[in-house]
Design an enzyme around this catalytic site. Structure first.
Site, PDB file in Angstrom:
ATOM      1  N   TRP A   2      49.397  66.969  55.182  1.00  0.00           N
ATOM      2  CA  TRP A   2      49.152  68.413  55.068  1.00  0.00           C
ATOM      3  C   TRP A   2      50.164  69.059  54.125  1.00  0.00           C
ATOM      4  O   TRP A   2      51.358  68.746  54.168  1.00  0.00           O
ATOM      5  CB  TRP A   2      49.244  69.074  56.437  1.00  0.00           C
ATOM      6  N   ASP A  13      49.187  71.916  68.665  1.00  0.00           N
ATOM      7  CA  ASP A  13      48.334  72.959  68.095  1.00  0.00           C
ATOM      8  C   ASP A  13      49.030  74.315  68.089  1.00  0.00           C
ATOM      9  O   ASP A  13      48.569  75.246  67.438  1.00  0.00           O
ATOM     10  CB  ASP A  13      47.036  73.094  68.898  1.00  0.00           C
ATOM     11  N   GLU A  49      50.854  65.961  67.106  1.00  0.00           N
ATOM     12  CA  GLU A  49      51.464  67.223  66.693  1.00  0.00           C
ATOM     13  C   GLU A  49      50.781  68.380  67.414  1.00  0.00           C
ATOM     14  O   GLU A  49      49.560  68.438  67.523  1.00  0.00           O
ATOM     15  CB  GLU A  49      51.381  67.398  65.176  1.00  0.00           C
ATOM     16  N   TRP A 108      40.601  74.565  72.591  1.00  0.00           N
ATOM     17  CA  TRP A 108      40.976  73.914  71.333  1.00  0.00           C
ATOM     18  C   TRP A 108      42.489  73.691  71.251  1.00  0.00           C
ATOM     19  O   TRP A 108      42.962  72.931  70.399  1.00  0.00           O
ATOM     20  CB  TRP A 108      40.554  74.791  70.148  1.00  0.00           C
ATOM     21  N   ASN A 126      39.808  69.696  66.123  1.00  0.00           N
ATOM     22  CA  ASN A 126      39.038  70.005  67.315  1.00  0.00           C
ATOM     23  C   ASN A 126      38.622  68.720  68.022  1.00  0.00           C
ATOM     24  O   ASN A 126      39.005  67.621  67.620  1.00  0.00           O
ATOM     25  CB  ASN A 126      37.842  70.902  66.999  1.00  0.00           C
ATOM     26  N   ASP A 178      39.478  76.015  58.619  1.00  0.00           N
ATOM     27  CA  ASP A 178      39.209  77.337  59.220  1.00  0.00           C
ATOM     28  C   ASP A 178      38.927  78.437  58.205  1.00  0.00           C
ATOM     29  O   ASP A 178      38.636  79.570  58.587  1.00  0.00           O
ATOM     30  CB  ASP A 178      40.363  77.805  60.125  1.00  0.00           C
ATOM     31  N   LYS A 192      43.710  66.084  61.615  1.00  0.00           N
ATOM     32  CA  LYS A 192      44.793  66.613  62.442  1.00  0.00           C
ATOM     33  C   LYS A 192      45.682  65.448  62.837  1.00  0.00           C
ATOM     34  O   LYS A 192      45.192  64.405  63.282  1.00  0.00           O
ATOM     35  CB  LYS A 192      44.222  67.290  63.688  1.00  0.00           C
ATOM     36  N   ASP A 205      44.464  81.493  59.024  1.00  0.00           N
ATOM     37  CA  ASP A 205      44.322  81.546  60.478  1.00  0.00           C
ATOM     38  C   ASP A 205      44.373  82.967  61.013  1.00  0.00           C
ATOM     39  O   ASP A 205      44.604  83.185  62.206  1.00  0.00           O
ATOM     40  CB  ASP A 205      45.396  80.691  61.148  1.00  0.00           C
ATOM     41  N   TRP A 224      30.897  75.954  67.273  1.00  0.00           N
ATOM     42  CA  TRP A 224      31.338  77.202  66.656  1.00  0.00           C
ATOM     43  C   TRP A 224      30.153  77.852  65.934  1.00  0.00           C
ATOM     44  O   TRP A 224      29.250  78.370  66.557  1.00  0.00           O
ATOM     45  CB  TRP A 224      32.507  76.902  65.715  1.00  0.00           C
ATOM     46  N   HIS A 256      32.645  73.413  63.265  1.00  0.00           N
ATOM     47  CA  HIS A 256      32.192  72.331  64.144  1.00  0.00           C
ATOM     48  C   HIS A 256      31.021  72.823  64.983  1.00  0.00           C
ATOM     49  O   HIS A 256      30.690  74.027  64.993  1.00  0.00           O
ATOM     50  CB  HIS A 256      33.327  71.805  65.019  1.00  0.00           C
TER      51      HIS A 256
END
Length: 469
Positions: free
Chosen positions: A86, A396, A394, A362, A253, A162, A390, A124, A226, A223
């Site tokens: 990332w 969220d 780690e 989530w 997710n 997102d 993801k 976000d 959603w 996803h």
């Protein structure tokens, strides 16, 4: 939410921990999609395994000190599996250097890295992973640096998770205003301009990255739990997906792979349906007509999803779906946590709490497991790869009541040592019985559960494989 190389490891136990780290790669065995385009992932691609989070090394060291070799092996196998890298900020020159370092190292291992660009303005919508470039000009410069860092190397780029699910001042396909309304003071933007800027930024990024012949670019497809198929298909087209390799689903997710395969396929079919000029073009631009997981299917009854399959079989006509997709399977081995168990004894949480927990499912849900291992050998024509996007292990974010991801009635259930002061309860995660680490930091308890509950199970090698630094 990055991954970091190990700078130094010393001591007998630490050396044993280091020995379990390996730049292993996942290989595909059978060509399953057209490789004639340089932007398509090669059918025999090997995926890059980056150096692990430093928190993972510490966890392995601690487990070995405690003589818990079995769990140390599980964590070691998890972090030795190909996963994404990332990139979340920095100057254009910094991101150019950082990306170049990764793609060069991956090329040395004859592997393809998965790179996540995560720096879009209003990222976000100022929630757990808030941040991003300050404006469009800064973002375009950052993307230019990102693209320059790749150069002529091979890379898979997942562009801004997102970013199409959470859009500033957006109106959905049915004309309903959405919740993301960030403070625009000091930006000089109107709400309409902020909304359009998101699409301008993504289109710019698609073109800048796709200009590099060895780069496969994927946009945010949310996803299946959603956005509806027609809604996300329209957003993807507006963001430039027809000039990219495709889109990604389920990043960060927990939705099941079988549902994501159908969802991704329907999105591709909807894009084809709404862009086909058959019969005079009566359906051009009509993404809202597309069948989805919400109709005629019932989203809560997977056995009904065949009805949406049948709708596309009956209505595509001459339209041919060509937009590809990838699925994040890093944490979906056991699907999402439905939270209903907390309504029963001993927790006895009321319906209002269960509903709130569902909305935050989530965010660091317990009892989840790793999913399918990364590979480009999917056997599904439009599905280019299963990826670990993801980084499993780690956090969220600090999933608590204050941030809106948790709720809890402490009068119905509490444990010794849990906070009694309401101000601290608001920051506490009762599902884990602790204060969660901030977004992107290593979460040892969750990491171990993901490894222990993997579906299919992890198969750690022992003795450990040779190390590649």
């Amino acid at each position: 939410m990055g991954t970091y190389p190990i700078r130094s490891v010393s001591g007998g136990v630490a050396l044993a921990a280091c020995a379990v780290l390996t730049m292993t790669t996942a290989a595909a065995a059978t060509p399953i999609h057209d490789a004639s385009s340089p932007h398509t992932i090669p059918p025999h691609a090997r995926l890059y395994t980056p150096p692990p989070d430093k928190g993972a090394i510490k966890q392995i060291t601690d487990l070995l000190k405690a003589r818990d070799v079995r769990d140390a092996r599980l964590i070691a196998e998890m972090i030795s599996t190909p996963q994404a890298v990332w990139f979340t900020g920095g100057t254009p020159d910094q991101v150019r250097r950082d990306v170049h370092r990764v793609v060069t190292k991956a090329a040395a291992h004859h592997a393809i890295p998965v790179l996540v660009a995560y720096n879009i303005p209003f990222r976000d919508c100022s929630q757990y992973s808030a941040g991003g470039a300050v404006d469009t000009a800064a973002y375009e410069a950052w993307i230019d640096g990102f693209a320059a860092g790749i150069g002529d190397k091979r890379a898979i780029v997942l562009l801004e998770p997102d970013s199409l699910g959470i859009i500033p001042y957006n109106t959905d396909i049915n004309g309903n205003a959405e919740w993301c309304k960030p403070d625009l003071s000091g930006t000089g933007l109107t709400p309409d301009e902020a909304n359009q800027a998101r699409y301008d930024q993504l289109n710019y990024a698609v073109d800048a990255l796709e200009a590099h012949r060895n780069v496969s670019v994927y946009l945010d497809g949310t996803h299946s739990g959603w956005l509806g198929v027609g809604d996300i298909a329209q957003r993807l087209v507006r963001a430039g997906v027809q000039r990219a390799q495709g889109f990604f689903v389920n990043v960060s997710n927990y939705q099941t792979t079988e549902r994501q395969i159908k969802y991704g396929t329907w999105i591709s079919e909807c894009i084809a349906f709404a862009n086909d000029p058959e019969e005079g073009g009566w359906r051009l631009g009509h993404y809202s007509w597309c069948a989805s997981q919400y109709y005629p299917a019932n989203p809560n009854d997977f056995s009904t999803w065949v009805q949406t399959d049948q709708w596309y079989a009956s209505n595509l006509g001459t339209a041919v779906p060509t937009t590809h997709f990838v699925i994040d399977t890093s944490r979906n081995g056991r699907g999402p946590n439905d939270m209903t168990a907390y309504a029963a004894a001993p927790y006895n949480q009321p319906a209002s709490v269960i509903s709130a927990l569902q909305g935050g499912s989530w965010c660091n849900p317990p009892g989840r497991g790793l999913g399918l291992r990364p590979t480009v050998n999917t056997g599904v024509p439009l599905l280019d790869a299963y990826l670990w996007v993801k980084i499993p292990g780690e956090s969220d974010g600090q999933c608590d009541a204050a941030g809106g991801a948790r709720a809890w009635d402490y009068s119905a259930y509490t444990e010794p040592g849990w906070p009694t002061d309401p101000s601290q309860q608001a920051l506490f995660d009762p599902l884990w019985g602790l204060y969660d680490p901030p977004a992107g930091q290593w979460f040892p308890q969750q990491a171990l559960q993901l490894a222990q509950l993997a579906v299919p199970p992890l198969q750690p090698q022992w003795p450990v494989p040779p190390v590649h630094h």
